[in-house]
Design a protein around this motif. Structure first.
Motif, PDB file in Angstrom:
ATOM      1  N   GLN A  25       3.682 -12.318  20.533  1.00 19.03           N
ATOM      2  CA  GLN A  25       3.647 -11.334  19.458  1.00 19.03           C
ATOM      3  C   GLN A  25       2.268 -10.749  19.249  1.00 19.03           C
ATOM      4  O   GLN A  25       1.262 -11.257  19.745  1.00 19.03           O
ATOM      5  N   TYR A  26       2.218  -9.648  18.474  1.00 16.55           N
ATOM      6  CA  TYR A  26       1.040  -9.222  17.729  1.00 16.55           C
ATOM      7  C   TYR A  26       1.381  -9.532  16.277  1.00 16.55           C
ATOM      8  O   TYR A  26       2.433  -9.113  15.783  1.00 16.55           O
ATOM      9  N   LYS A  27       0.513 -10.207  15.574  1.00 15.99           N
ATOM     10  CA  LYS A  27       0.856 -10.638  14.217  1.00 15.99           C
ATOM     11  C   LYS A  27       1.155  -9.459  13.303  1.00 15.99           C
ATOM     12  O   LYS A  27       2.009  -9.543  12.421  1.00 15.99           O
ATOM     13  N   THR A  28       0.435  -8.342  13.488  1.00  8.22           N
ATOM     14  CA  THR A  28       0.591  -7.207  12.578  1.00  8.22           C
ATOM     15  C   THR A  28       1.653  -6.211  13.047  1.00  8.22           C
ATOM     16  O   THR A  28       1.825  -5.160  12.428  1.00  8.22           O
ATOM     17  N   CYS A  29       2.381  -6.530  14.109  1.00  4.21           N
ATOM     18  CA  CYS A  29       3.450  -5.658  14.605  1.00  4.21           C
ATOM     19  C   CYS A  29       4.684  -5.788  13.711  1.00  4.21           C
ATOM     20  O   CYS A  29       5.169  -6.901  13.480  1.00  4.21           O
ATOM     21  N   PRO A  30       5.233  -4.679  13.207  1.00 11.51           N
ATOM     22  CA  PRO A  30       6.422  -4.768  12.330  1.00 11.51           C
ATOM     23  C   PRO A  30       7.621  -5.409  13.025  1.00 11.51           C
ATOM     24  O   PRO A  30       8.380  -6.157  12.397  1.00 11.51           O
ATOM     25  N   PHE A  31       7.805  -5.124  14.307  1.00  8.09           N
ATOM     26  CA  PHE A  31       8.943  -5.692  15.035  1.00  8.09           C
ATOM     27  C   PHE A  31       8.787  -7.200  15.208  1.00  8.09           C
ATOM     28  O   PHE A  31       9.765  -7.951  15.121  1.00  8.09           O
ATOM     29  N   CYS A  32       7.562  -7.648  15.451  1.00 13.11           N
ATOM     30  CA  CYS A  32       7.305  -9.090  15.551  1.00 13.11           C
ATOM     31  C   CYS A  32       7.498  -9.767  14.197  1.00 13.11           C
ATOM     32  O   CYS A  32       8.027 -10.881  14.115  1.00 13.11           O
ATOM     33  N   SER A  33       7.085  -9.082  13.140  1.00 11.38           N
ATOM     34  CA  SER A  33       7.274  -9.626  11.799  1.00 11.38           C
ATOM     35  C   SER A  33       8.753  -9.776  11.462  1.00 11.38           C
ATOM     36  O   SER A  33       9.154 -10.726  10.768  1.00 11.38           O
TER      37      SER A  33
END
Length: 380
Positions: free
Chosen positions: A108-116
């Motif tokens: 993930q990227y922590k700040t990615c909406p899809f990952c969130s």
């Protein structure tokens, strides 16, 4: 307790072996005299006397008695090891039961909406998962994959499988958790991958059925208030990907100041080297401020993009209504988790504070935050 008994018996046995006098040593006092009666009872010298004197030689008799104690200690230790092994096995089985027998790793990227979105789903359902934070520039962490986007979820239920696309991940894992007799490989076959080229000639990857939890009729009745509620869930999950997520960048990069604050957060939470972080913070902030204007035009947003965010959030709250705490009724459904996952990436930024102040989303948001942190979907 078994371990204590084993250690005590072992120490007694070793002490006896060290005693030259055999029955004359200190251990003899531990064995009571028990008189024997019956044929050949004689003078009543007792069970202990007859037992020891039947073995020739005091040293041999002592070693036999010490060996008995050692044997007892060994049996005690064996029972202890067996007890601990069964406890560990039970704990492992409980952990596997809690996670649906899945071992999960999220790239993930922590700040990615899809990952969130994916994290919100996994956290709500109490699923344990490891996180690999991907460097957004080099992306070495996902070199194993031909799919070069995040999130990527590796799931192992006996065979390691790769799940791509946030909506596919939520739908597939939810299907797997509900359909107990279906393995994950079978579940993924319900979401076939499709590749095509868009109007610009760029290859696009999509997945069939990605907004649907693939259940039988009885399972639908058990997990949804009605078939209409399932369709409602699909409608709003699609809305999240087609509309809501596109409002995030124009709002968090709305002004140079907000853009810099956003990239400060991204660099702080992301996987950047020192030089990469410096460049990302300042050059990225400037670039995204410009790109956000293009995104505003592409998605036909208002001059004040906050108004589009406010309207979207209020539309969501209105769709839930006043008679239920969540879109899913008494508990969140996949649409609730998707909206919550997207909105929470703005926490700590001006756009989030403005959204809370100018919409009616706060009660629902706080309920979602509590439900997710407490893993309330763990036993659904």
């Amino acid at each position: 307790m078994a371990a204590a008994w084993g250690r005590a018996l072992g120490r007694v046995g070793l002490q006896f072996l060290r005693t030259r006098g055999g029955i004359g040593g200190p251990v003899s006092s531990l064995v009571p005299r028990v008189p024997l009666q019956g044929a050949g009872g004689g003078s009543g010298s007792g069970f202990r006397s007859r037992l020891f004197w039947s073995v020739p030689g005091r040293r041999v008799r002592g070693r036999v008695f010490g060996g008995a104690f050692l044997l007892g200690g060994g049996l005690g230790l064996y029972q202890t090891a067996k007890f601990c092994f069964h406890n560990q096995l039970a704990e492992q089985m409980a952990l596997q039961s809690d996670t649906g027998e899945l071992r999960l790793t999220l790239y993930q990227y922590k700040t990615c909406p899809f990952c969130s979105k994916v994290r919100a789903f996994l956290d709500y359902h109490g699923l344990h998962y490891d996180i690999v934070e991907v460097n957004p520039i080099m992306r070495k962490e996902i070199q194993f994959s031909q799919y070069r986007k995040v999130p990527i979820l590796l799931a192992d239920d006996g065979e390691t499988l790769q799940l791509n696309d946030s909506s596919v991940i939520s739908s597939a894992i939810k299907t797997y958790l509900i359909s107990k007799n279906t393995n994950l490989k079978q579940v993924l076959s319900y979401y076939p991958e499709m590749k095509y080229k868009d109007e610009k000639g760029k290859e696009v990857t999509e997945y069939s059925n990605k907004y649907w939890v693939m259940l039988g009729e009885q399972e639908v009745e058990d997990h949804y208030p009605s078939k209409e509620s399932m369709k409602e869930e699909v409608k709003w999950r699609r809305w999240v990907d087609d509309w809501l997520v596109h409002l995030i960048s124009p709002n968090v990069y709305r002004t140079p100041t907000e853009s810099l604050a956003s990239f400060d957060y991204i660099v702080r939470e992301g996987n950047f080297g020192s030089f990469e972080g410096f460049c990302a913070k300042y050059l990225g902030a400037a670039a995204m401020f410009v790109i956000s204007k293009r995104l505003k035009n592409r998605h036909e947003l208002q001059s004040d993009v906050r108004q589009d965010l406010y309207k979207a959030v209020n539309d969501w709250v209105a769709a839930i209504g006043k008679k239920r705490p969540f879109m899913g009724g008494s508990r969140p459904n996949l649409a609730d988790l998707a909206v919550y996952g997207v909105l929470r990436v703005m926490e700590g930024l001006q756009a989030f504070d403005d959204m809370m102040a100018h919409t009616s989303v706060q009660p629902w948001y706080e309920h979602m935050e509590r439900a997710t942190k407490q893993h309330q979907g763990k036993h659904e």
